[in-house]
Design a protein around this motif. Structure first.
Motif, short mmCIF file in Angstrom:
data_model
loop_
_atom_site.label_atom_id
_atom_site.label_comp_id
_atom_site.label_asym_id
_atom_site.label_seq_id
_atom_site.Cartn_x
_atom_site.Cartn_y
_atom_site.Cartn_z
N ASN A 1 0.56 -1.17 0.01
CA ASN A 1 0.01 -0.22 0.16
C ASN A 1 0.71 1.41 0.70
OD1 ASN A 1 -2.34 -1.30 -0.25
ND2 ASN A 1 -3.21 -0.90 1.57
N SER A 2 1.55 1.25 0.72
CA SER A 2 2.67 2.83 0.61
C SER A 2 3.27 2.77 -0.89
CB SER A 2 3.85 2.00 1.60
OG SER A 2 4.71 0.89 0.93
N GLU B 1 -0.03 4.06 -1.48
CA GLU B 1 -0.55 5.64 -1.13
C GLU B 1 0.37 7.04 -2.19
OE1 GLU B 1 0.52 5.06 2.96
OE2 GLU B 1 -0.92 3.79 2.99
N GLU B 2 1.93 6.54 -2.13
CA GLU B 2 2.82 7.38 -3.21
C GLU B 2 2.37 7.86 -4.19
OE1 GLU B 2 7.01 6.12 -1.92
OE2 GLU B 2 7.62 7.84 -4.06
N GLU C 1 -0.28 10.00 -3.61
CA GLU C 1 0.08 11.35 -3.17
C GLU C 1 0.78 11.91 -4.45
OE1 GLU C 1 2.55 10.69 0.08
OE2 GLU C 1 0.56 10.36 1.56
N LYS D 1 -8.98 11.91 1.28
CA LYS D 1 -7.48 11.94 1.25
C LYS D 1 -6.22 12.49 0.56
CE LYS D 1 -3.99 10.15 3.70
NZ LYS D 1 -3.56 10.76 5.57
N TYR D 2 -7.32 12.28 -0.17
CA TYR D 2 -5.57 11.99 -1.69
C TYR D 2 -6.83 13.19 -2.92
CZ TYR D 2 -3.71 7.87 -0.07
OH TYR D 2 -3.19 7.06 0.84
N LYS E 1 -8.91 3.98 8.68
CA LYS E 1 -7.81 3.92 8.33
C LYS E 1 -7.89 2.56 7.49
CE LYS E 1 -4.43 5.75 11.64
NZ LYS E 1 -3.95 5.56 13.21
N LEU F 1 -9.02 2.87 4.17
CA LEU F 1 -8.41 4.00 3.60
C LEU F 1 -7.84 2.52 2.37
CD1 LEU F 1 -6.39 7.22 4.62
CD2 LEU F 1 -7.57 6.30 2.37
N SER F 2 -6.56 1.71 3.49
CA SER F 2 -6.13 0.64 3.27
C SER F 2 -6.85 0.00 2.29
CB SER F 2 -5.45 0.48 5.13
OG SER F 2 -4.83 -1.31 4.51
N LEU G 1 -7.69 1.35 -0.99
CA LEU G 1 -6.07 1.33 -2.05
C LEU G 1 -5.94 0.25 -2.62
CD1 LEU G 1 -4.06 3.71 -0.17
CD2 LEU G 1 -4.80 4.59 -2.06
#
Lengths: 152, 186
Positions: A2-3, A6-7, A10, B150-151, B172, B175-176, B179
């Motif tokens: 997910n990171s 997320e990146e 963003e 959020k984004y 949270k 969101l997780s 995504l």
């Protein structure tokens, strides 16, 4: 896992907004809406109350309207009282009719087609008040004309 | 604008409409951007933003200060309006329609079409964004809400929890999971 996502989210380039003419136009309309509704209520409400009391007076034969008017204007001269009575009973309903008509009437000039368009929006509340105001003004106006012809 | 200044403005806005105008100026672009990035249509975003501020203006007297920026309230109204738009076949902003449908100058403002075209063209150039936006619409609304806030709205998890009236932990996890689902679609 997910990171990475997320990146990506963003750093995703998003469409940027700018000030639009609509933003300013809407702000003016929004902030004046409370004032307009108060004026609307006064102009629509007052003739409506006078109309209902006048109808009640004619049907049930009580004199609330006459008595109230006489009490309030007792210290004024006859001419001034007549003018005030005329403004209240004919002038106010006519203003209400005019304002309500204007609020449902739209003019538009089409340069390309060389057309002048006149549109009426069907809003029953405004139409009802226009009719009521018209009837009220006509009633008092005809009443005054009849009285003057009769020489009262 | 800090929270103290905002609190003073909100108290004043309850009796003075023009003070509401200061809050409007400060937050209009933020809300419009958030709505536009979520729905992707200039006119619909404009109508939803108008309805949001109109509802806030009408209900400002019932707003209770809880030490949180009023923007959370604006975002909550806007999110509800977006959800309403997504549910209904034809979105009709009721308050806006009732009060301002008779004001053609609002929708016919000069330069409006040029700006609309520019914003929509700019959006078309962001192909990655368009793709994300389209795939996002395929997710259930609960994921769309948190991801866009959020984004696209740049809100923190705490702010989203206030806006959506859900626990921080729930946000949270939404969101997780959201995504993850979005990644599979991209």
């Amino acid at each position: 896992m997910n990171s990475e996502m997320e990146e990506f989210m963003e750093n995703l380039h998003k469409p940027q907004m700018e000030e639009t003419p609509y933003e300013k136009a809407f702000k003016l309309a929004l902030l004046n809406s409370r004032k307009s509704s108060v004026i609307g209520i006064l102009l629509i409400g007052f003739p409506a109350i006078v109309l209902f009391v006048a109808i009640g007076q004619a049907i049930f034969n009580f004199n609330i309207l006459d008595k109230a008017f006489n009490n309030i204007t007792s210290h004024l001269s006859l001419t001034l009282r007549a003018i005030i009575f005329f403004i209240l009973t004919v002038g106010f309903p006519i203003i209400a009719v005019a304002l309500n008509m204007l609020s449902i009437t739209f003019f538009n000039y089409n340069r390309q087609q060389k057309e002048f368009n006149l549109t009426f929006k069907i809003r029953w509340w405004n139409i009802l008040i226009t009719l009521a105001g018209g009837i009220l003004a006509a009633f008092f106006l005809l009443h005054l004309i009849a009285d003057s012809l009769a020489g009262k | 604008m800090n929270l103290n200044e905002e609190k003073i403005l909100i108290d004043k806005a309850k009796t003075d409409p023009y003070t509401f105008g200061i809050l409007y100026d400060f937050y209009y672009k933020q809300i419009f951007s958030y709505v536009f990035r979520r729905v992707g249509n200039y006119e619909i975003a404009r109508d939803i933003t108008s309805e949001t501020f109109l509802k806030a203006f009408i209900k400002i007297n019932s707003f209770k200060w809880q030490g949180i920026s009023i923007s959370a309230w604006f975002y909550r109204i806007a999110t509800n309006e977006i959800n309403q738009f997504l549910r209904a076949k034809k979105y009709r902003p009721s308050y806006f329609h009732e009060l301002f449908s008779s004001m053609p100058q609002l929708t016919n403002a000069s330069n409006e079409d040029t700006i609309k075209e520019r914003i929509e063209q700019e959006e078309q150039q962001d192909q990655d964004f368009i793709h994300v936006q389209q795939q996002l619409k395929l997710l259930p609304v609960k994921y769309q809400e948190v991801i866009t806030l959020k984004y696209f709205g740049n809100k923190s998890t705490n702010e989203i929890s206030v806006i959506l009236s859900k626990k921080v932990g729930t946000i949270k996890s939404l969101l997780s999971r959201g995504l993850e689902k979005l990644k599979k679609l991209l």
